[in-house]
Design a protein around this motif. Structure first.
Motif, PDB file in Angstrom:
ATOM      1  N   MET A 269      -9.963  -2.607 -14.164  1.00 26.91           N
ATOM      2  CA  MET A 269      -9.453  -1.765 -13.084  1.00 26.91           C
ATOM      3  C   MET A 269      -8.443  -0.776 -13.652  1.00 26.91           C
ATOM      4  SD  MET A 269      -8.851  -4.473  -9.991  1.00 26.91           S
ATOM      5  CE  MET A 269      -8.750  -3.318  -8.654  1.00 26.91           C
ATOM      6  N   THR A 270      -8.441   0.377 -13.077  1.00 28.32           N
ATOM      7  CA  THR A 270      -7.458   1.361 -13.518  1.00 28.32           C
ATOM      8  C   THR A 270      -6.110   1.062 -12.886  1.00 28.32           C
ATOM      9  OG1 THR A 270      -7.955   2.865 -11.702  1.00 28.32           O
ATOM     10  CG2 THR A 270      -9.279   3.093 -13.691  1.00 28.32           C
ATOM     11  N   GLY A 271      -5.085   1.725 -13.384  1.00 29.21           N
ATOM     12  CA  GLY A 271      -3.742   1.504 -12.864  1.00 29.21           C
ATOM     13  C   GLY A 271      -3.610   1.858 -11.397  1.00 29.21           C
ATOM     14  N   ASN A 272      -4.256   2.953 -10.987  1.00 29.11           N
ATOM     15  CA  ASN A 272      -4.146   3.350  -9.589  1.00 29.11           C
ATOM     16  C   ASN A 272      -4.853   2.378  -8.662  1.00 29.11           C
ATOM     17  OD1 ASN A 272      -2.583   5.548 -10.085  1.00 29.11           O
ATOM     18  ND2 ASN A 272      -4.239   7.032 -10.014  1.00 29.11           N
ATOM     19  N   ALA A 273      -5.969   1.805  -9.095  1.00 31.83           N
ATOM     20  CA  ALA A 273      -6.691   0.853  -8.255  1.00 31.83           C
ATOM     21  C   ALA A 273      -5.853  -0.403  -8.036  1.00 31.83           C
ATOM     22  CB  ALA A 273      -8.026   0.503  -8.891  1.00 31.83           C
ATOM     23  N   ILE A 274      -5.179  -0.864  -9.061  1.00 38.39           N
ATOM     24  CA  ILE A 274      -4.321  -2.037  -8.925  1.00 38.39           C
ATOM     25  C   ILE A 274      -3.173  -1.736  -7.967  1.00 38.39           C
ATOM     26  CG2 ILE A 274      -2.739  -3.575 -10.145  1.00 38.39           C
ATOM     27  CD1 ILE A 274      -4.576  -3.266 -12.589  1.00 38.39           C
ATOM     28  N   ALA A 275      -2.609  -0.539  -8.069  1.00 33.50           N
ATOM     29  CA  ALA A 275      -1.517  -0.147  -7.187  1.00 33.50           C
ATOM     30  C   ALA A 275      -1.988  -0.112  -5.733  1.00 33.50           C
ATOM     31  CB  ALA A 275      -0.958   1.208  -7.598  1.00 33.50           C
ATOM     32  N   VAL A 276      -3.173   0.416  -5.512  1.00 36.17           N
ATOM     33  CA  VAL A 276      -3.704   0.483  -4.144  1.00 36.17           C
ATOM     34  C   VAL A 276      -3.942  -0.925  -3.601  1.00 36.17           C
ATOM     35  CG1 VAL A 276      -5.726   1.193  -2.796  1.00 36.17           C
ATOM     36  CG2 VAL A 276      -4.689   2.773  -4.416  1.00 36.17           C
ATOM     37  N   VAL A 277      -4.454  -1.816  -4.436  1.00 32.42           N
ATOM     38  CA  VAL A 277      -4.686  -3.195  -4.003  1.00 32.42           C
ATOM     39  C   VAL A 277      -3.366  -3.867  -3.656  1.00 32.42           C
ATOM     40  CG1 VAL A 277      -5.449  -5.470  -4.783  1.00 32.42           C
ATOM     41  CG2 VAL A 277      -6.862  -3.468  -5.209  1.00 32.42           C
ATOM     42  N   LEU A 278      -2.332  -3.667  -4.464  1.00 31.35           N
ATOM     43  CA  LEU A 278      -1.032  -4.268  -4.180  1.00 31.35           C
ATOM     44  C   LEU A 278      -0.442  -3.742  -2.877  1.00 31.35           C
ATOM     45  CD1 LEU A 278       0.569  -4.374  -7.724  1.00 31.35           C
ATOM     46  CD2 LEU A 278       0.026  -6.329  -6.270  1.00 31.35           C
ATOM     47  N   VAL A 279      -0.567  -2.451  -2.628  1.00 28.29           N
ATOM     48  CA  VAL A 279      -0.054  -1.891  -1.378  1.00 28.29           C
ATOM     49  C   VAL A 279      -0.849  -2.443  -0.200  1.00 28.29           C
ATOM     50  CG1 VAL A 279       0.203   0.237  -0.053  1.00 28.29           C
ATOM     51  CG2 VAL A 279       0.898   0.171  -2.444  1.00 28.29           C
ATOM     52  N   PHE A 280      -2.173  -2.558  -0.361  1.00 26.39           N
ATOM     53  CA  PHE A 280      -2.994  -3.124   0.708  1.00 26.39           C
ATOM     54  C   PHE A 280      -2.589  -4.569   1.009  1.00 26.39           C
ATOM     55  CE2 PHE A 280      -6.735  -5.505   2.126  1.00 26.39           C
ATOM     56  CZ  PHE A 280      -7.032  -4.812   3.288  1.00 26.39           C
ATOM     57  N   VAL A 281      -2.357  -5.359  -0.032  1.00 25.80           N
ATOM     58  CA  VAL A 281      -1.924  -6.748   0.166  1.00 25.80           C
ATOM     59  C   VAL A 281      -0.572  -6.780   0.875  1.00 25.80           C
ATOM     60  CG1 VAL A 281      -1.132  -8.823  -1.069  1.00 25.80           C
ATOM     61  CG2 VAL A 281      -3.261  -7.697  -1.726  1.00 25.80           C
ATOM     62  N   GLY A 282       0.327  -5.874   0.503  1.00 22.92           N
ATOM     63  CA  GLY A 282       1.621  -5.804   1.171  1.00 22.92           C
ATOM     64  C   GLY A 282       1.495  -5.475   2.643  1.00 22.92           C
ATOM     65  N   LEU A 283       0.604  -4.551   2.979  1.00 19.97           N
ATOM     66  CA  LEU A 283       0.396  -4.211   4.389  1.00 19.97           C
ATOM     67  C   LEU A 283      -0.260  -5.362   5.146  1.00 19.97           C
ATOM     68  CD1 LEU A 283      -0.732  -0.500   4.054  1.00 19.97           C
ATOM     69  CD2 LEU A 283       1.492  -1.376   4.790  1.00 19.97           C
ATOM     70  N   PHE A 284      -1.161  -6.081   4.479  1.00 24.36           N
ATOM     71  CA  PHE A 284      -1.768  -7.260   5.089  1.00 24.36           C
ATOM     72  C   PHE A 284      -0.702  -8.315   5.398  1.00 24.36           C
ATOM     73  CE2 PHE A 284      -3.837 -11.423   4.708  1.00 24.36           C
ATOM     74  CZ  PHE A 284      -4.836 -11.286   5.667  1.00 24.36           C
ATOM     75  N   LEU A 285       0.201  -8.518   4.452  1.00 24.16           N
ATOM     76  CA  LEU A 285       1.283  -9.474   4.673  1.00 24.16           C
ATOM     77  C   LEU A 285       2.239  -8.998   5.755  1.00 24.16           C
ATOM     78  CD1 LEU A 285       2.062 -10.569   1.010  1.00 24.16           C
ATOM     79  CD2 LEU A 285       0.992 -11.932   2.807  1.00 24.16           C
ATOM     80  N   ALA A 286       2.426  -7.688   5.872  1.00 26.78           N
ATOM     81  CA  ALA A 286       3.274  -7.153   6.943  1.00 26.78           C
ATOM     82  C   ALA A 286       2.663  -7.481   8.304  1.00 26.78           C
ATOM     83  CB  ALA A 286       3.457  -5.651   6.768  1.00 26.78           C
ATOM     84  N   GLY A 287       1.360  -7.424   8.410  1.00 27.38           N
ATOM     85  CA  GLY A 287       0.697  -7.851   9.639  1.00 27.38           C
ATOM     86  C   GLY A 287       0.924  -9.328   9.906  1.00 27.38           C
ATOM     87  N   GLY A 288       0.949 -10.127   8.851  1.00 29.55           N
ATOM     88  CA  GLY A 288       1.258 -11.551   8.989  1.00 29.55           C
ATOM     89  C   GLY A 288       2.673 -11.783   9.469  1.00 29.55           C
TER      90      GLY A 288
END
Length: 51
Positions: free
Chosen positions: A1-20
């Motif tokens: 994975m490229t650096g930007n893809a990992i960053a996008v995944v981390l932000v997505f996980v953070g937003l998912f946890l914010a919903g939690g």
């Protein structure tokens, strides 16, 4: 994975946890919401710094 893809995944996980956080707080589980909020902040911060 490229650096930007990992960053996008981390932000997505953070937003998912914010919903939690919202869900747990709505159910009255404030300690669980606080723990989930810490994880959400760490994931979003890591994603932004990785970018």
């Amino acid at each position: 994975m490229t650096g930007n893809a990992i960053a996008v995944v981390l932000v997505f996980v953070g937003l998912f946890l914010a919903g939690g956080v919202f869900s747990l707080f709505k159910q009255g589980l404030k300690i669980g919401a606080a723990v989930c909020a810490v994880g959400a902040v760490m994931a979003v911060t890591a994603g932004v710094l990785w970018w």
